[in-house]
Design an enzyme around this catalytic site. Structure first.
Site, PDB file in Angstrom:
ATOM      1  N   ASP A  52       0.826  -1.193  -0.046  1.00  0.00           N
ATOM      2  CA  ASP A  52      -0.048  -0.127  -0.031  1.00  0.00           C
ATOM      3  C   ASP A  52       1.008   1.253  -0.080  1.00  0.00           C
ATOM      4  OD1 ASP A  52      -3.195   0.448   1.224  1.00  0.00           O
ATOM      5  OD2 ASP A  52      -1.924   2.141   0.987  1.00  0.00           O
ATOM      6  N   ASP A  53       0.408   2.361  -0.711  1.00  0.00           N
ATOM      7  CA  ASP A  53       1.564   3.407  -0.666  1.00  0.00           C
ATOM      8  C   ASP A  53       1.116   4.527   0.156  1.00  0.00           C
ATOM      9  OD1 ASP A  53      -0.931   4.480  -1.522  1.00  0.00           O
ATOM     10  OD2 ASP A  53      -0.085   5.469  -3.499  1.00  0.00           O
ATOM     11  N   TYR A 104     -14.278   7.312 -12.099  1.00  0.00           N
ATOM     12  CA  TYR A 104     -14.087   6.278 -11.188  1.00  0.00           C
ATOM     13  C   TYR A 104     -14.586   4.837 -11.806  1.00  0.00           C
ATOM     14  CZ  TYR A 104     -14.730   3.109  -7.296  1.00  0.00           C
ATOM     15  OH  TYR A 104     -14.659   2.166  -6.385  1.00  0.00           O
ATOM     16  N   LYS A 149     -13.006   1.126 -13.042  1.00  0.00           N
ATOM     17  CA  LYS A 149     -13.092  -0.059 -12.509  1.00  0.00           C
ATOM     18  C   LYS A 149     -13.626  -1.161 -13.593  1.00  0.00           C
ATOM     19  CE  LYS A 149     -12.519  -0.751  -8.702  1.00  0.00           C
ATOM     20  NZ  LYS A 149     -11.537  -0.831  -7.963  1.00  0.00           N
TER      21      LYS A 149
HETATM   22  N1  NAD Z   1     -15.861   0.651   0.175  1.00  0.00           N
HETATM   23  C1  NAD Z   1     -16.620   0.370  -0.806  1.00  0.00           C
HETATM   24  O1  NAD Z   1     -17.896   0.643  -0.663  1.00  0.00           O
HETATM   25  C2  NAD Z   1     -16.350  -0.247  -2.169  1.00  0.00           C
HETATM   26  C3  NAD Z   1     -17.124  -0.385  -3.124  1.00  0.00           C
HETATM   27  C4  NAD Z   1     -16.866  -1.045  -4.349  1.00  0.00           C
HETATM   28  C5  NAD Z   1     -15.541  -1.123  -4.681  1.00  0.00           C
HETATM   29  N2  NAD Z   1     -14.703  -0.875  -3.821  1.00  0.00           N
HETATM   30  C6  NAD Z   1     -13.172  -1.143  -3.967  1.00  0.00           C
HETATM   31  O2  NAD Z   1     -12.349  -1.741  -3.086  1.00  0.00           O
HETATM   32  C7  NAD Z   1     -11.292  -1.399  -2.901  1.00  0.00           C
HETATM   33  C8  NAD Z   1     -10.910  -0.774  -1.631  1.00  0.00           C
HETATM   34  O3  NAD Z   1     -11.730   0.282  -1.383  1.00  0.00           O
HETATM   35  P1  NAD Z   1     -11.569   0.861   0.311  1.00  0.00           P
HETATM   36  O4  NAD Z   1     -13.136   1.487   0.316  1.00  0.00           O
HETATM   37  O5  NAD Z   1     -11.016   0.022   1.302  1.00  0.00           O
HETATM   38  O6  NAD Z   1     -10.926   2.168  -0.123  1.00  0.00           O
HETATM   39  P2  NAD Z   1      -9.429   2.887   0.549  1.00  0.00           P
HETATM   40  O7  NAD Z   1      -9.250   4.027   0.008  1.00  0.00           O
HETATM   41  O8  NAD Z   1      -9.728   2.522   2.185  1.00  0.00           O
HETATM   42  O9  NAD Z   1      -8.458   1.706   0.286  1.00  0.00           O
HETATM   43  C9  NAD Z   1      -7.689   1.722  -1.069  1.00  0.00           C
HETATM   44  C10 NAD Z   1      -6.285   1.736  -0.509  1.00  0.00           C
HETATM   45  O10 NAD Z   1      -5.401   1.784  -1.715  1.00  0.00           O
HETATM   46  C11 NAD Z   1      -4.074   2.460  -1.439  1.00  0.00           C
HETATM   47  N3  NAD Z   1      -3.595   2.715  -2.674  1.00  0.00           N
HETATM   48  C12 NAD Z   1      -4.070   3.677  -3.711  1.00  0.00           C
HETATM   49  N4  NAD Z   1      -3.496   4.142  -4.576  1.00  0.00           N
HETATM   50  C13 NAD Z   1      -2.343   3.199  -4.317  1.00  0.00           C
HETATM   51  C14 NAD Z   1      -1.224   3.169  -5.479  1.00  0.00           C
HETATM   52  N5  NAD Z   1      -0.973   3.585  -6.477  1.00  0.00           N
HETATM   53  N6  NAD Z   1      -0.339   1.834  -4.926  1.00  0.00           N
HETATM   54  C15 NAD Z   1      -0.834   1.452  -3.774  1.00  0.00           C
HETATM   55  N7  NAD Z   1      -1.558   1.390  -2.745  1.00  0.00           N
HETATM   56  C16 NAD Z   1      -2.424   2.403  -3.369  1.00  0.00           C
HETATM   57  C17 NAD Z   1      -4.651   3.453  -0.542  1.00  0.00           C
HETATM   58  O11 NAD Z   1      -3.606   3.983   0.261  1.00  0.00           O
HETATM   59  C18 NAD Z   1      -5.758   2.889   0.315  1.00  0.00           C
HETATM   60  O12 NAD Z   1      -5.090   2.351   1.484  1.00  0.00           O
HETATM   61  C19 NAD Z   1     -11.063  -0.232  -3.944  1.00  0.00           C
HETATM   62  O13 NAD Z   1     -10.572  -0.927  -5.195  1.00  0.00           O
HETATM   63  C20 NAD Z   1     -12.490   0.197  -4.373  1.00  0.00           C
HETATM   64  O14 NAD Z   1     -12.600   0.640  -5.829  1.00  0.00           O
HETATM   65  C21 NAD Z   1     -14.881  -0.566  -2.449  1.00  0.00           C
END
Ligand code: NAD
Length: 308
Positions: A31-32, A139, A143
């Protein structure tokens, strides 16, 4: 099993990593920290800071990995409208980089967390996986493009790939303002603090809210399910809840009255979105167990930020 979770220090990733580690699996996280926070990761989880587009770093982390969960992404719809180039670079570029690295690493399966947002506006609700897609933000488009890259590169190099289209996940430790904050933690905080809640479009918009524990169970099931190669599977509660009904439930759970401001203008976003979850039942043997009321009660109990 040995897992790598990209974006594993975020909201969903931390819950997934801790769940898998508690089950005795070997878990690495990349994670970044652009949004994530590694302090809540279980001590057994091996954390590496880095960008998911860094292919040499991926190679070293992928040694001995059986299954990759690809969660790393930028996740805000409004932010994606302001920064589409960045969203394409991280979300689509990250998926292509990961699949390129995986190709040479002997990984068996890659699981992508896609989004219900990719459907866009759909007449037919609950929405099925074979609906024609109408992504209506960078966004959502990023996806959907990630799904295509995942499956096409997987097909070329015979790597198993699975897409889970997650709807509106919620639960403890979700981000709060000023960072990108989804509706549930934002409203919960406002109700507990006596702030005002603005109901755009009169609060008639509907969504499918799915508890994080249920999402984690679906993700875990996808690692070992037998008939999921190239599948796209909705993960939601299957319950359609209007924003007004959400505020009613928040009031019941917290015991506080919300100060509602009605704005008849639409807020943007689709008017209705609810998941058809029959395929998840069939392919993953999964179903959601936590009701909205129970999930909100858990958030109140487990997350100090919602204590008054
Ligand atoms: N939370 C929801 O309701 C939901 C719904 C549909 C899909 N998603 C998908 O689930 C995944 C996680 O979502 P979340 O809600 O935990 O979001 P979040 O922002 O908490 O987690 C995403 C993580 O990715 C890391 N990140 C971003 N860019 C990066 C990079 N270039 N390299 C490495 N790490 C990187 C961020 O630091 C973060 O920790 C995402 O792919 C999101 O599209 C989430």
């Amino acid at each position: 099993m040995h897992f790598l979770i990209t974006g594993g220090a975020g909201f969903l990733g931390t819950a997934l990593a801790n769940h898998l580690a508690a089950q005795g699996h070997q878990v690495r996280v990349l994670d970044d920290l652009s949004a994530g926070e590694p302090s809540a990761l279980d001590a057994r989880v091996l954390f590496t800071r880095g960008d998911v587009r860094d292919i040499p770093k991926l190679w070293s982390l992928l040694q001995g990995t059986d299954c990759v969960y690809h969660l790393a992404a930028r996740v805000s719809v409004p932010e994606s409208i302001l920064y589409p180039v960045e969203y394409n670079a991280v979300n689509v570029g990250g998926t292509v980089s990961l699949m390129t690295a995986v190709r040479d690493a002997g990984v068996q399966r890659v699981i992508l967390t896609s989004s219900g947002a990719a459907y866009g506006r759909q007449e037919q609700q609950p929405v099925r996986e074979d609906a024609s897609m109408r992504p209506d933000s960078p966004y959502a488009a990023s996806k959907l493009a990630s799904e295509y890259y995942l499956h096409s590169i997987g097909e070329l190099w015979r790597i198993e790939t699975v897409v889970l289209r997650i709807f509106n996940a919620y639960g403890p430790r979700q981000p709060l303002p000023p960072s990108h904050a989804p509706v549930i933690p934002r409203f919960l905080k406002q109700v507990v603090n006596g702030g005002s809640i603005v109901l755009f479009g009169g609060g008639k918009q509907t969504r499918d809210f799915v508890y994080i524990g249920d999402v984690v169970n679906a993700l875990a099931a996808a690692a070992t399910a037998a008939r999921v190669n190239r599948a796209i599977i909705n993960i939601g509660s299957g319950q359609e809840v209007s924003i007004t009904q959400l505020v009613d439930t928040l009031e019941r759970v917290t015991g506080y009255a919300a100060h509602r401001l009605i704005n008849p203008e639409e807020s943007g976003g689709v008017p209705r979105l609810v998941a058809d979850i029959r395929l998840a039942r069939e392919l993953l043997g999964w179903q959601p167990h936590v009701s909205l009321t129970e999930g909100l009660q858990r958030m109140l109990q487990e997350d100090e930020r919602f204590k008054k």
